[in-house]
Scaffold this motif. Sequence first.
Motif, PDB file in Angstrom:
ATOM      1  N   GLY A  80     -32.657  41.202 -61.515  1.00  0.00           N
ATOM      2  CA  GLY A  80     -33.345  42.257 -60.784  1.00  0.00           C
ATOM      3  C   GLY A  80     -32.381  43.241 -60.140  1.00  0.00           C
ATOM      4  O   GLY A  80     -32.615  44.455 -60.146  1.00  0.00           O
ATOM      5  N   ASP A 124     -31.839  48.537 -67.642  1.00  0.00           N
ATOM      6  CA  ASP A 124     -33.082  48.231 -66.933  1.00  0.00           C
ATOM      7  C   ASP A 124     -34.214  48.007 -67.931  1.00  0.00           C
ATOM      8  O   ASP A 124     -34.996  47.055 -67.802  1.00  0.00           O
ATOM      9  CB  ASP A 124     -33.412  49.386 -65.989  1.00  0.00           C
ATOM     10  CG  ASP A 124     -34.721  49.169 -65.241  1.00  0.00           C
ATOM     11  OD1 ASP A 124     -35.128  48.005 -65.074  1.00  0.00           O
ATOM     12  OD2 ASP A 124     -35.337  50.166 -64.834  1.00  0.00           O
ATOM     13  N   MET A 159     -36.163  44.391 -68.283  1.00  0.00           N
ATOM     14  CA  MET A 159     -37.576  44.345 -67.905  1.00  0.00           C
ATOM     15  C   MET A 159     -38.487  44.039 -69.088  1.00  0.00           C
ATOM     16  O   MET A 159     -39.526  43.404 -68.937  1.00  0.00           O
ATOM     17  CB  MET A 159     -37.988  45.671 -67.259  1.00  0.00           C
ATOM     18  CG  MET A 159     -37.451  45.830 -65.846  1.00  0.00           C
ATOM     19  SD  MET A 159     -38.049  44.508 -64.733  1.00  0.00           S
ATOM     20  CE  MET A 159     -36.581  43.497 -64.573  1.00  0.00           C
ATOM     21  N   ASP A 219     -41.089  41.075 -69.266  1.00  0.00           N
ATOM     22  CA  ASP A 219     -42.493  41.281 -69.636  1.00  0.00           C
ATOM     23  C   ASP A 219     -42.925  40.294 -70.709  1.00  0.00           C
ATOM     24  O   ASP A 219     -44.063  39.806 -70.702  1.00  0.00           O
ATOM     25  CB  ASP A 219     -42.698  42.717 -70.134  1.00  0.00           C
ATOM     26  CG  ASP A 219     -42.602  43.742 -69.013  1.00  0.00           C
ATOM     27  OD1 ASP A 219     -42.740  43.342 -67.839  1.00  0.00           O
ATOM     28  OD2 ASP A 219     -42.375  44.929 -69.310  1.00  0.00           O
ATOM     29  N   ARG A 265     -38.695  40.975 -61.076  1.00  0.00           N
ATOM     30  CA  ARG A 265     -39.527  42.156 -60.829  1.00  0.00           C
ATOM     31  C   ARG A 265     -39.538  42.535 -59.345  1.00  0.00           C
ATOM     32  O   ARG A 265     -39.461  43.716 -58.992  1.00  0.00           O
ATOM     33  CB  ARG A 265     -40.949  41.900 -61.322  1.00  0.00           C
ATOM     34  CG  ARG A 265     -41.059  41.791 -62.840  1.00  0.00           C
ATOM     35  CD  ARG A 265     -42.492  41.535 -63.258  1.00  0.00           C
ATOM     36  NE  ARG A 265     -43.317  42.702 -63.021  1.00  0.00           N
ATOM     37  CZ  ARG A 265     -43.481  43.700 -63.881  1.00  0.00           C
ATOM     38  NH1 ARG A 265     -42.866  43.676 -65.048  1.00  0.00           N
ATOM     39  NH2 ARG A 265     -44.265  44.722 -63.587  1.00  0.00           N
ATOM     40  N   ARG A 298     -36.019  43.893 -58.446  1.00  0.00           N
ATOM     41  CA  ARG A 298     -35.808  45.220 -59.058  1.00  0.00           C
ATOM     42  C   ARG A 298     -36.522  46.299 -58.251  1.00  0.00           C
ATOM     43  O   ARG A 298     -35.950  47.356 -57.953  1.00  0.00           O
ATOM     44  CB  ARG A 298     -36.325  45.229 -60.487  1.00  0.00           C
ATOM     45  CG  ARG A 298     -36.300  46.620 -61.138  1.00  0.00           C
ATOM     46  CD  ARG A 298     -36.943  46.605 -62.516  1.00  0.00           C
ATOM     47  NE  ARG A 298     -36.986  47.925 -63.093  1.00  0.00           N
ATOM     48  CZ  ARG A 298     -37.997  48.778 -62.945  1.00  0.00           C
ATOM     49  NH1 ARG A 298     -39.049  48.440 -62.199  1.00  0.00           N
ATOM     50  NH2 ARG A 298     -37.955  49.965 -63.520  1.00  0.00           N
TER      51      ARG A 298
END
Length: 294
Positions: free
Chosen positions: A115, A126, A130, A134, A173, A176
């Motif tokens: 993060g 990034d 991510m 996901d 998440r 971040r």
Amino acid sequence: MNQSLITPAAPHTVIRPGQLRKFLTRMAANKLASAGGLIVLFYIIVALFAPWIAPYDPYNIHLPDKLLLPSWDHWMGTDDKGRDLLSRIIYGTRLSLLIGVAAVSIGAIFGVFLGLVAGYYGGWLDAIIMRIMDILLAFPGILLALAIVSALGASLINVMIAVGVFSIPMFARIVRGSTLTVRKLEYIDSIRTLGGSDLRIILVHILPNIMSPIIVQITLRLATAILSAAGLSFLGLGAQPPSAEWGALLSSGRDYMFSAPYLALFPGLAISTLVIGFNLFGDGLRDALDPKLK
């Protein structure tokens, strides 16, 4: 001029006595959070002093005493091998807390790192991090853990790894999002202009300022980790006999649901009580640390 004298100070990186006092006051005012904290503290004490609290050896088989009903000699009865159920639950507290702490530590360490990197550097790095998070989030947590344990094999260590892996995306998440907010503050630009390295900015000036949501998430994920680990052990993929882990106790007790229902009742109560305690305490932490309340 000494550069340290002109380096801007990061706001709130140090908890002042007044802030700590306000935090403790909010926690004390929240009755549910206080109750949750007492429950968690109770189980921690039980785990630490299990050898002195447990009335019997949790692994001592005594077949003449099998399936005894709860009594003054055996407060929670005995199992199908004559072992004292209360002693096994007390020792199981150690295993359940160990699994929860280890799994959440894995998730927090890797999740916070990913993060921070994703939020600070942004761009293609990034996007890659991510998208991987996901993909992990697309799977229900328990199914992802089942797949990992099935691939690695049934054991306590593999359960810790599996539960830790599906905890990583949540930490990543949250960290971040918090990092994206903090890195845009003016003092971060000032530190960078004065020659502060990326590593120093991340560890000294960003991480301390985003610890509140991390601490709250750790507390809440402990409840999820303990519940998930118990579920895997219940399915036979976690702790193996004769382990006194709560999920394993619940699994062995299901065979006696009608003849000796207490074998499943008491381990189930232990799991649910500790999970509720962590959830109540975590909710109280979140309310006490919410910046909007300051």
